[in-house]
Design an enzyme around this catalytic site. Sequence first.
Site, short mmCIF file in Angstrom:
data_model
loop_
_atom_site.label_atom_id
_atom_site.label_comp_id
_atom_site.label_asym_id
_atom_site.label_seq_id
_atom_site.Cartn_x
_atom_site.Cartn_y
_atom_site.Cartn_z
N GLU A 1 0.83 -1.21 0.00
CA GLU A 1 0.00 0.00 0.00
C GLU A 1 0.87 1.27 0.00
O GLU A 1 0.58 2.22 -0.71
CB GLU A 1 -0.90 -0.02 1.24
CG GLU A 1 -1.77 1.20 1.40
CD GLU A 1 -3.16 0.98 0.82
OE1 GLU A 1 -3.75 -0.03 1.16
OE2 GLU A 1 -3.62 1.83 0.03
N ASP A 2 1.92 1.26 0.78
CA ASP A 2 2.64 2.52 1.04
C ASP A 2 4.02 2.63 0.40
O ASP A 2 4.65 3.67 0.50
CB ASP A 2 2.83 2.71 2.56
CG ASP A 2 1.50 2.83 3.29
OD1 ASP A 2 0.50 3.11 2.61
OD2 ASP A 2 1.47 2.66 4.51
#
Length: 707
Positions: free
Chosen positions: A75-76
């Site tokens: 996600e990051d």
Amino acid sequence: MQQPDFIKNIKSNSDDVNQALIEKAYFFALNAHKSQKRYSGDPYISHPVKVAEILTGLKLDTATIITGLLHDTVEDTLASIEEIKNIFGAEVATLVAGVTKISKIKAHSDKKNQAENFRKLILAVSKDIRVLLVKLADRLHNMRTLKFIPSEERRKSIALETMEIYAPLAGRLGMQSFRDELEDLSFKILNEAAYNSIKNRVDYLKNSSSNLTEKINIQIVNLLTEEEINCDVFGREKKIYSIWRKMQLKEIAFRQLSDIFAYRIITKNKSDCYRALGIIHTKWSAVPGSFKDYISTPKINNYSSLHTTIVGPQRQRVELQIRTKEMSQIADSGIAAHWQYKDNYNLTDDSSSDPINVTWLRDLVDILDSGATSEELLEATKLEMFQQQVFCFTPKGDLIHLPENSNPIDFAYALHSEIGNRCIGSKVNGKSQPLFIKLSNGDEVEILTSRGQEPSEVWGNIATTAKAQSSIKRFFKKQENSDFLDLGNRILLNSLGYKEDLPDDIANQMMDKFRKKSLNDLLISVGKGHIKNKEIVKFKPRKRLSFFTRYRKNPNKKLPLEIKGLQAGLAVHFAECCLPLPNENIIGVSESDVGVIIHNSNCKKLTEDFEEDLWLTATWKDIDENQLFTSRIKISVVNEPGSLGILASHIGQNGGNIINLNISEKSNDYFDMIFEINLKDLKHLNLIIENLRELDIVSMVKRFFIN
Ligand code: MN
């Protein structure tokens, strides 16, 4: 690079874990998150490490702990699922993908039942229960560090989500210590004043009764030791939020808040639980109705324990929970404990199979089998139900749940039947998709609509929900009636020789004569051919209506029924036998429940099958230049190689589009073929026929009627 302590100590937890691989995952995450920071100012890696530590504390397996370390990388950071799959294998990749998927879904709306829906969505998305365990550990650490988030609004919204979604989820999975901590952390943010006042009261009571607590503890231990029961007794403070909840339920008032401690007695084995209970009940009297045996009948989430409340040594009420160490573990970590006790915790008959591969659903079904109260059964039924559902969002964030295998058509009708009727396409997760695509959990679905759009008949087969199907059916019923009504009106006007509306008196007399309750009923009956043309023509209005003749614009002259170039919907059809073409002479006949069939005026079937007084004169109107009509021709052609090819290319060159071909007779020299060709009109047909006649291989060509 220094590895975190939990990795160093991991071997003491369990022999099964792969320390080296966990270490590798740590460095992978460290490298991926690089210089990212938490709001606290700590390096980002501190968060996945804490999550992995929580999971290690639950004694979960290697794949789950690694997932804890990697859970935010996709996600990051720049890391991808493929990369993780290559390094850590498919199992870890699937788990990380699952956690990432949950992170992406958002509870958009604050409507009350949406919290429950969202909870179901998360459960449905996490096909593997370990995904949910990682997500809960992630949420727990985020809640522990929530105070660092600068925006109050954001803190509150995360706390609310935790209170409504994650804490009940933890509870449902039997992870009581997770639930308690998540609730207290959220409660502190959501209602700080209430939190503080209860906390102060609890602290005060704790200080003023510390001797008492100790005394009770010692008395219980002494009593049980005398009877040779080996046990540990813990005095346990009740949780702030659970006190608040009891106050809300008016079970206790604030000033009655004196018994803030509960005692937990941990015995060596199950039979000691019952022995201890007997001894305690002999010494002190039990509060009626307080005894519960969750050992013989565990709760749905597998919670096992004996509960009782006694009137204790100082005449105060004392709550007791009696259980084994194993039961205690399960009470705290619920489903997570299945991994800890996979060898000796008897989940099912086939407990020999590795519980790691057991899906959350099977776990719950197993729990159900172990016996549950009716309320708990209901709860479990709900859990099972959403396995067969998909949960999707509108672009505004409203949650729509549909049966499994639903598609955008179902989604559109679930929103509103008008949206369904007008839908022309869909976007799923921002991408244009066909209306029949299968929807998955978490999909965001946008329905594209257009005013002029109408449902297509194939939708009836594609739609899976009863709502969509009945809406589509209703639409066609209405549509059909309106087509028949329109047709009936035209037949009536033309047969009687009126240009515009039928005069009211005539209409009333006709309704009387044909026993119809309304003009619409009358017109539909005419359109459907239940009232025949000859009956209409025979109809003579009563003489006393002297003004009748004034309305009659063309007395005694029938007007032709106008047939639009496009097939006029469900009530007007072109006869299959003669396939009439625009601008040639046509005759209509009503057939019961079918509507009007349009024949070529030279069609033999027309003259043979229908009396002339059933005929409706008809005429063409508003023909669209691009509209194609089907016609049929018969060709006799020389039987030699390449004949068919020559015919086909000739027809094509002249703008005809062959849609069907039949070879009717074949001899040694010639064979007859029947072509069905899409073309514009009679003129176009004649052009094609003339051109074919010029070919040497063709001996005969003519338009062909079936009769
Ligand atoms: Mn995280």
